[in-house]
Design a protein around this motif. Sequence first.
Motif, PDB file in Angstrom:
ATOM      1  N   ILE A 174       0.844  -1.193   0.000  1.00 11.93           N
ATOM      2  CA  ILE A 174       0.000   0.000   0.000  1.00 11.93           C
ATOM      3  C   ILE A 174       0.883   1.250   0.000  1.00 11.93           C
ATOM      4  O   ILE A 174       1.877   1.320   0.738  1.00 11.93           O
ATOM      5  N   ILE A 175       0.564   2.206  -0.829  1.00 12.07           N
ATOM      6  CA  ILE A 175       1.335   3.448  -0.905  1.00 12.07           C
ATOM      7  C   ILE A 175       0.811   4.406   0.158  1.00 12.07           C
ATOM      8  O   ILE A 175      -0.390   4.698   0.216  1.00 12.07           O
ATOM      9  N   HIS A 176       1.700   4.873   1.011  1.00 16.44           N
ATOM     10  CA  HIS A 176       1.303   5.766   2.097  1.00 16.44           C
ATOM     11  C   HIS A 176       2.390   6.788   2.373  1.00 16.44           C
ATOM     12  O   HIS A 176       3.532   6.649   1.925  1.00 16.44           O
ATOM     13  N   LYS A 177       2.026   7.806   3.112  1.00 18.64           N
ATOM     14  CA  LYS A 177       2.954   8.890   3.429  1.00 18.64           C
ATOM     15  C   LYS A 177       2.462   9.613   4.671  1.00 18.64           C
ATOM     16  O   LYS A 177       1.362   9.329   5.181  1.00 18.64           O
ATOM     17  N   SER A 178       3.264  10.541   5.170  1.00 18.06           N
ATOM     18  CA  SER A 178       2.800  11.474   6.195  1.00 18.06           C
ATOM     19  C   SER A 178       3.576  12.766   6.030  1.00 18.06           C
ATOM     20  O   SER A 178       4.730  12.766   5.601  1.00 18.06           O
ATOM     21  N   PHE A 179       2.924  13.863   6.350  1.00 16.07           N
ATOM     22  CA  PHE A 179       3.575  15.161   6.244  1.00 16.07           C
ATOM     23  C   PHE A 179       4.387  15.452   7.503  1.00 16.07           C
ATOM     24  O   PHE A 179       4.218  14.812   8.537  1.00 16.07           O
ATOM     25  N   ALA A 180       5.273  16.423   7.405  1.00 19.59           N
ATOM     26  CA  ALA A 180       6.033  16.869   8.568  1.00 19.59           C
ATOM     27  C   ALA A 180       5.072  17.396   9.634  1.00 19.59           C
ATOM     28  O   ALA A 180       3.999  17.915   9.326  1.00 19.59           O
ATOM     29  N   ASN A 181       5.466  17.227  10.870  1.00 17.46           N
ATOM     30  CA  ASN A 181       4.643  17.714  11.975  1.00 17.46           C
ATOM     31  C   ASN A 181       5.107  19.115  12.366  1.00 17.46           C
ATOM     32  O   ASN A 181       6.122  19.281  13.035  1.00 17.46           O
ATOM     33  N   LEU A 182       4.368  20.108  11.944  1.00 16.15           N
ATOM     34  CA  LEU A 182       4.694  21.497  12.258  1.00 16.15           C
ATOM     35  C   LEU A 182       3.874  22.022  13.435  1.00 16.15           C
ATOM     36  O   LEU A 182       4.015  23.187  13.811  1.00 16.15           O
ATOM     37  N   SER A 183       3.055  21.151  14.000  1.00 12.47           N
ATOM     38  CA  SER A 183       2.180  21.545  15.103  1.00 12.47           C
ATOM     39  C   SER A 183       2.926  21.454  16.441  1.00 12.47           C
ATOM     40  O   SER A 183       4.022  20.889  16.522  1.00 12.47           O
ATOM     41  N   PRO A 184       2.326  21.972  17.517  1.00 10.26           N
ATOM     42  CA  PRO A 184       2.941  21.859  18.845  1.00 10.26           C
ATOM     43  C   PRO A 184       2.639  20.532  19.535  1.00 10.26           C
ATOM     44  O   PRO A 184       3.032  20.314  20.674  1.00 10.26           O
ATOM     45  N   THR A 185       1.953  19.609  18.818  1.00 12.99           N
ATOM     46  CA  THR A 185       1.519  18.342  19.405  1.00 12.99           C
ATOM     47  C   THR A 185       2.243  17.168  18.754  1.00 12.99           C
ATOM     48  O   THR A 185       2.268  17.050  17.530  1.00 12.99           O
ATOM     49  N   SER A 186       2.837  16.292  19.568  1.00 11.92           N
ATOM     50  CA  SER A 186       3.529  15.124  19.028  1.00 11.92           C
ATOM     51  C   SER A 186       2.531  14.100  18.509  1.00 11.92           C
ATOM     52  O   SER A 186       1.322  14.195  18.754  1.00 11.92           O
ATOM     53  N   ARG A 187       3.042  13.104  17.768  1.00 13.42           N
ATOM     54  CA  ARG A 187       2.205  12.040  17.210  1.00 13.42           C
ATOM     55  C   ARG A 187       2.953  10.717  17.342  1.00 13.42           C
ATOM     56  O   ARG A 187       3.489  10.188  16.396  1.00 13.42           O
ATOM     57  N   HIS A 188       2.979  10.179  18.557  1.00 14.32           N
ATOM     58  CA  HIS A 188       3.707   8.943  18.812  1.00 14.32           C
ATOM     59  C   HIS A 188       2.962   7.751  18.216  1.00 14.32           C
ATOM     60  O   HIS A 188       1.734   7.669  18.256  1.00 14.32           O
ATOM     61  N   ALA A 189       3.739   6.797  17.681  1.00 17.64           N
ATOM     62  CA  ALA A 189       3.149   5.582  17.126  1.00 17.64           C
ATOM     63  C   ALA A 189       4.142   4.430  17.240  1.00 17.64           C
ATOM     64  O   ALA A 189       5.360   4.640  17.166  1.00 17.64           O
ATOM     65  N   LEU A 190       3.620   3.236  17.419  1.00 18.37           N
ATOM     66  CA  LEU A 190       4.429   2.019  17.407  1.00 18.37           C
ATOM     67  C   LEU A 190       4.135   1.275  16.116  1.00 18.37           C
ATOM     68  O   LEU A 190       2.975   1.085  15.754  1.00 18.37           O
ATOM     69  N   ILE A 191       5.190   0.864  15.426  1.00 16.50           N
ATOM     70  CA  ILE A 191       5.030   0.152  14.163  1.00 16.50           C
ATOM     71  C   ILE A 191       5.694  -1.215  14.263  1.00 16.50           C
ATOM     72  O   ILE A 191       6.849  -1.328  14.677  1.00 16.50           O
ATOM     73  N   LEU A 192       4.944  -2.246  13.886  1.00 13.66           N
ATOM     74  CA  LEU A 192       5.478  -3.599  13.783  1.00 13.66           C
ATOM     75  C   LEU A 192       5.361  -4.045  12.339  1.00 13.66           C
ATOM     76  O   LEU A 192       4.324  -3.825  11.699  1.00 13.66           O
ATOM     77  N   HIS A 193       6.403  -4.676  11.821  1.00 15.69           N
ATOM     78  CA  HIS A 193       6.344  -5.275  10.488  1.00 15.69           C
ATOM     79  C   HIS A 193       6.520  -6.789  10.638  1.00 15.69           C
ATOM     80  O   HIS A 193       7.497  -7.248  11.247  1.00 15.69           O
ATOM     81  N   LEU A 194       5.580  -7.525  10.084  1.00 16.08           N
ATOM     82  CA  LEU A 194       5.591  -8.981  10.195  1.00 16.08           C
ATOM     83  C   LEU A 194       5.619  -9.625   8.823  1.00 16.08           C
ATOM     84  O   LEU A 194       5.034  -9.105   7.868  1.00 16.08           O
TER      85      LEU A 194
END
Length: 221
Positions: A174-194
Amino acid sequence: MDDYFFKSAENISFFYDEKAFGDDGCLKQPKELSIHKVGHALHELDPVFKKFSFSESISSLFSSLGYKRPAVIQSMYIFKQPHIGNEAVPHQDSTFINTEPPSLTGLWLALEEATINNGCLWVIPGSHINGLVRRMIRDENGTHFDCLSASYDHKEFVPLEVKSGTLVMLHGDIIHKSFANLSPTSRHALILHLVDTEGCKWSEENWLQRKTAPEPLYYVS
């Protein structure tokens, strides 16, 4: 950096955000707000992350998908720091982790609310149907891509704004992306690849090469 990166396959390693340093080479903000990610063996070496990665919930999920011997091949804690969080350009996870036949699935767990403002995921629905576009190859000279990156119209993407605790499953193609975080709020995430380690051949050209075989979640003979 290549050696440190390659060894992270079986270690817990820390990587700074590209924008964390000023022109003088010093951190522009506190260290805890400058780390881009931690990886890539949290699921093996940290008891908290291992408990989640090998939980019945994860095993049941992959059993329902028909995996015979699934194994977490890499784990990453992504911080997406406020104001400096890296952009993730359009990509497919199978570009970096490849098996034959393809078997990669990504699990993206939102540890904080993900919004358009703080850099949520964007995906092109159905793009996995067209298969893998390009691969990153590891050889004696390090890593390189086998072709140039494709260009995509942003209008093709849809945002995945999710609440904290939401688990997103991503097909390896699947093609995906995310933009830079320019906000004052973090965006924590855990990623697992199986991947499935039964009936699927691990590519010797993947950047991630282990000295020991990964421990499977379960095994169906």
